[in-house]
Design a protein around this motif. Structure first.
Motif, PDB file in Angstrom:
ATOM      1  N   GLN A 149       0.864  -1.321   0.127  1.00  0.00           N
ATOM      2  CA  GLN A 149      -0.101  -0.094  -0.099  1.00  0.00           C
ATOM      3  C   GLN A 149       0.960   1.198  -0.110  1.00  0.00           C
ATOM      4  O   GLN A 149       2.093   1.235   0.333  1.00  0.00           O
ATOM      5  CB  GLN A 149      -0.900  -0.025   1.247  1.00  0.00           C
ATOM      6  N   LYS A 150       0.156   2.405  -0.425  1.00  0.00           N
ATOM      7  CA  LYS A 150       0.904   3.676  -0.640  1.00  0.00           C
ATOM      8  C   LYS A 150       1.596   3.987   0.642  1.00  0.00           C
ATOM      9  O   LYS A 150       2.777   4.400   1.017  1.00  0.00           O
ATOM     10  CB  LYS A 150      -0.015   4.664  -1.128  1.00  0.00           C
ATOM     11  N   ASP A 151       0.671   4.097   1.830  1.00  0.00           N
ATOM     12  CA  ASP A 151       1.093   4.394   3.236  1.00  0.00           C
ATOM     13  C   ASP A 151       1.285   3.511   3.999  1.00  0.00           C
ATOM     14  O   ASP A 151       0.318   2.943   4.600  1.00  0.00           O
ATOM     15  CB  ASP A 151       0.148   5.456   3.630  1.00  0.00           C
ATOM     16  N   VAL A 152       2.280   2.634   4.234  1.00  0.00           N
ATOM     17  CA  VAL A 152       2.422   1.356   5.022  1.00  0.00           C
ATOM     18  C   VAL A 152       2.243   1.461   6.235  1.00  0.00           C
ATOM     19  O   VAL A 152       1.737   0.661   7.059  1.00  0.00           O
ATOM     20  CB  VAL A 152       4.080   0.869   4.520  1.00  0.00           C
ATOM     21  N   PHE A 153       2.557   2.752   6.982  1.00  0.00           N
ATOM     22  CA  PHE A 153       2.326   2.705   8.329  1.00  0.00           C
ATOM     23  C   PHE A 153       0.921   2.954   8.656  1.00  0.00           C
ATOM     24  O   PHE A 153       0.410   2.354   9.772  1.00  0.00           O
ATOM     25  CB  PHE A 153       3.119   3.888   8.721  1.00  0.00           C
ATOM     26  N   LEU A 154       0.261   3.622   7.917  1.00  0.00           N
ATOM     27  CA  LEU A 154      -1.046   3.705   8.126  1.00  0.00           C
ATOM     28  C   LEU A 154      -1.970   2.542   7.738  1.00  0.00           C
ATOM     29  O   LEU A 154      -2.741   2.292   8.478  1.00  0.00           O
ATOM     30  CB  LEU A 154      -1.629   4.877   7.374  1.00  0.00           C
ATOM     31  N   ALA A 155      -1.646   2.110   6.753  1.00  0.00           N
ATOM     32  CA  ALA A 155      -1.993   0.583   6.518  1.00  0.00           C
ATOM     33  C   ALA A 155      -1.781  -0.333   7.757  1.00  0.00           C
ATOM     34  O   ALA A 155      -2.716  -1.274   8.062  1.00  0.00           O
ATOM     35  CB  ALA A 155      -1.500  -0.053   4.986  1.00  0.00           C
ATOM     36  N   GLU A 156      -0.706  -0.264   8.273  1.00  0.00           N
ATOM     37  CA  GLU A 156      -0.467  -1.283   9.297  1.00  0.00           C
ATOM     38  C   GLU A 156      -1.235  -0.897  10.562  1.00  0.00           C
ATOM     39  O   GLU A 156      -1.794  -1.868  11.247  1.00  0.00           O
ATOM     40  CB  GLU A 156       1.037  -1.266   9.855  1.00  0.00           C
ATOM     41  N   LYS A 157      -1.485   0.416  10.970  1.00  0.00           N
ATOM     42  CA  LYS A 157      -2.551   0.686  11.838  1.00  0.00           C
ATOM     43  C   LYS A 157      -3.679   0.069  11.594  1.00  0.00           C
ATOM     44  O   LYS A 157      -4.517  -0.139  12.387  1.00  0.00           O
ATOM     45  CB  LYS A 157      -2.371   2.348  11.872  1.00  0.00           C
ATOM     46  N   ILE A 158      -4.258   0.322  10.517  1.00  0.00           N
ATOM     47  CA  ILE A 158      -5.855   0.008  10.033  1.00  0.00           C
ATOM     48  C   ILE A 158      -5.811  -1.527  10.489  1.00  0.00           C
ATOM     49  O   ILE A 158      -6.638  -2.093  10.980  1.00  0.00           O
ATOM     50  CB  ILE A 158      -6.023   0.323   8.642  1.00  0.00           C
ATOM     51  N   ASP A 159      -4.764  -2.470   9.947  1.00  0.00           N
ATOM     52  CA  ASP A 159      -4.813  -3.647   9.897  1.00  0.00           C
ATOM     53  C   ASP A 159      -4.640  -4.201  11.527  1.00  0.00           C
ATOM     54  O   ASP A 159      -5.394  -5.027  12.082  1.00  0.00           O
ATOM     55  CB  ASP A 159      -3.480  -4.382   9.333  1.00  0.00           C
ATOM     56  N   ILE A 160      -4.025  -3.449  12.557  1.00  0.00           N
ATOM     57  CA  ILE A 160      -3.841  -3.501  13.785  1.00  0.00           C
ATOM     58  C   ILE A 160      -5.354  -3.217  14.390  1.00  0.00           C
ATOM     59  O   ILE A 160      -5.995  -4.276  15.237  1.00  0.00           O
ATOM     60  CB  ILE A 160      -2.987  -2.646  14.470  1.00  0.00           C
ATOM     61  N   MET A 161      -6.044  -2.311  14.036  1.00  0.00           N
ATOM     62  CA  MET A 161      -7.292  -2.073  14.874  1.00  0.00           C
ATOM     63  C   MET A 161      -8.430  -3.078  13.997  1.00  0.00           C
ATOM     64  O   MET A 161      -9.192  -3.326  14.970  1.00  0.00           O
ATOM     65  CB  MET A 161      -7.812  -0.643  14.099  1.00  0.00           C
ATOM     66  N   LEU A 162      -8.481  -3.550  12.903  1.00  0.00           N
ATOM     67  CA  LEU A 162      -9.193  -4.494  12.558  1.00  0.00           C
ATOM     68  C   LEU A 162      -9.240  -5.766  13.325  1.00  0.00           C
ATOM     69  O   LEU A 162     -10.099  -6.496  13.783  1.00  0.00           O
ATOM     70  CB  LEU A 162      -9.144  -4.718  10.774  1.00  0.00           C
ATOM     71  N   ARG A 163      -7.788  -6.355  13.561  1.00  0.00           N
ATOM     72  CA  ARG A 163      -7.593  -7.328  14.386  1.00  0.00           C
ATOM     73  C   ARG A 163      -8.150  -7.160  15.679  1.00  0.00           C
ATOM     74  O   ARG A 163      -8.476  -8.181  16.318  1.00  0.00           O
ATOM     75  CB  ARG A 163      -5.876  -7.851  14.362  1.00  0.00           C
TER      76      ARG A 163
END
Length: 480
Positions: A149-163
């Motif tokens: 993804q374009k913004d890796v850090f923001l994508a990782e934050k979203i993944d953590i919240m979903l889990r």
């Protein structure tokens, strides 16, 4: 009878001091016995069942050691008792009392250890009976979709919240408005985080109150309404009865401003506006916001908006109180971007989302609102955060005060039951824009589907606030 103290029969000072030392020693020995038994019991319980040391069962060895310790302490107590059989009756009585208490404590500890051993054996048997043979599988996180993804850090934050929050179904989409590029996304299906998106471009989700954006756009385009126009406010905001839509000719009841009706997602006032502006203006406004449009490559799918010419059905469509009005998260992001940039609709794009979003920017010939309408739509979305349905969660409760005060935040919420997939749909579409540098902004769209009878995850507005807060930390306070 009189009792008096005879100093002539008093023991010498050295003997009295010795007797006191012996009494203290007896008390310390009794305490040591109790503490020793407790720690031995804890060590034995910590060892696994069937554990053997040097061919011996540690539980049996512990019992032998305890008995040896008990016998040695009891022998010492007996010796002390014999040693203090002196003429001082007070000292002798005190020693006997301490000896009796120590012996009783030792017997009580022994019985307690036996009771604990029986209880532990019973618990071990029950645990063995109910423990599954196959342990639960450990979730393996595939980070490939995050790194692409374009913004890796923001994508990782979203993944953590979903889990962490575990929504049943969800789609999160973050877009950079200047380039209109998708910078991060996340999805769940059946409570599991997906490695490839699907919901982002699907058009089967009821738009719910997000359809109210069409209504106020049509109202302001008609030049018959402004943000401060008073609208009859009859009954509860979450209902839509026919009697709430019947406004007497000389109505003198409570009213609500158009911007507040949108911000508070009031169904009856928006239904009344839809009846007044008519179906044609609603269809024209919906077209400019991307409804009923076949996009190039079918990305996203065609979102439907079909108001009848008159009647109660027209009011239903005007306030989003109907499942037939559908919307995809990708189109919702395009609508917010169009309002924020005051430009014609353009679908967000991404290089790495083949078959989900366009690979490049594509101009769409869907028309453009007036400057006044774009201004009114943006102001109404800001009102939703300051005075409306998004106020509770898009606040300093979920955002750092520094970030919240530095941003202009606007949006629209919505919720309605749906069937594909089945559940309670909850929407948020909105933006966060720096007050100091308006070029720094993001668009956030969140769609969640909750189980009608079961667990509900965090509210969509709260998730949006956390994403905006994280983005602000990264982008607003960067030092060169």
């Amino acid at each position: 009878m009189k009792y008096y103290y005879d100093p002539q029969n008093r023991l010498p000072y050295k003997k009295r001091l010795r007797n006191r030392c012996i009494a203290i020693a007896i008390f310390v020995a009794a305490c040591a016995l109790i503490v020793s038994c407790i720690f031995k019991s804890g060590e034995r319980a910590a060892q696994p069942k069937g554990f053997v040391v040097n061919g011996n069962d540690p539980s049996k060895e512990w019992i032998k050691d305890t008995l040896r310790v008990d016998s040695s302490i009891i022998d010492s107590l007996k010796e002390a008792h014999r040693a203090i059989k002196v003429k001082d009756p007070l000292t002798e009585s005190a020693a006997k009392s301490l000896f009796g208490e120590a012996k009783a404590s030792a017997e009580a500890v022994s019985k307690e250890s036996e009771r604990k051993e029986d209880l532990e054996n019973t618990q071990a048997a029950i645990t063995a009976a109910v423990t599954p043979e196959n342990p639960p599988e450990v979730e393996i996180v595939d980070s490939v979709h995050i790194k692409n993804q374009k913004d890796v850090f923001l994508a990782e934050k979203i993944d953590i919240m979903l889990r962490r929050f575990k929504p049943m179904h969800s789609a999160i989409l973050v877009v950079e408005p200047n380039s209109n590029e998708i910078i991060a996304w996340g999805e769940t299906k059946d409570y599991k985080v997906q490695n490839a998106p699907d919901y982002i471009s699907r058009n089967t989700f009821p738009a719910a109150s997000l359809a109210k954006t069409v209504t106020i756009a049509a109202a302001m385009e008609s030049n018959r309404y402004s943000l401060n126009s008073p609208i009859p406010d009859r009954g509860a905001h979450h209902t839509l009865y026919k009697n709430q839509l019947r406004v007497p000719e000389n109505y003198a009841g409570p009213t609500i401003e158009l911007q507040d009706a949108y911000a508070k997602s009031a169904n009856p006032p928006l239904g009344i506006i839809g009846l007044n502006v008519g179906a044609k203006r609603l269809r024209d406004a919906a077209k400019m916001l991307g409804y009923n449009t076949n996009f190039p490559g079918g990305l996203p799918g065609r979102s439907n908006y079909a108001p009848p010419d008159s009647g109660y059905g027209l009011a239903e469509v005007s306030c989003g109180f109907i499942q037939s009005t559908t919307l995809s998260p990708l189109l919702a992001a395009a609508q917010v971007r169009s309002i924020l940039a005051k430009k014609p609709l353009e679908i967000p794009w991404a290089k790495d989302l083949e078959g989900i979003a366009p690979k490049q920017r594509i101009a769409l010939d869907v028309g453009k609102f007036s400057e006044n309408t774009y201004y009114g739509l943006r102001a109404a979305m800001l009102r939703s955060v300051t005075n409306g349905t998004a106020r509770k969660h898009l606040s300093t409760k979920n955002m750092a005060r520094k970030n919240f005060n530095a941003l202009n935040i606007g949006g629209k919420t919505g919720s309605l039951d749906g069937n594909d997939p089945n559940g309670r749909y909850e929407w948020f579409m909105g933006f966060a824009q720096s007050k100091e540098d308006p070029k720094k902004a993001i668009i956030v769209v969140i769609m969640q589907v909750h189980d009608l009878q079961g667990y509900r995850s965090q509210p969509a507005c709260q998730v949006a606030a956390m994403i905006m807060n994280y983005w602000a930390h990264q982008k607003l306070w960067q030092t060169n």
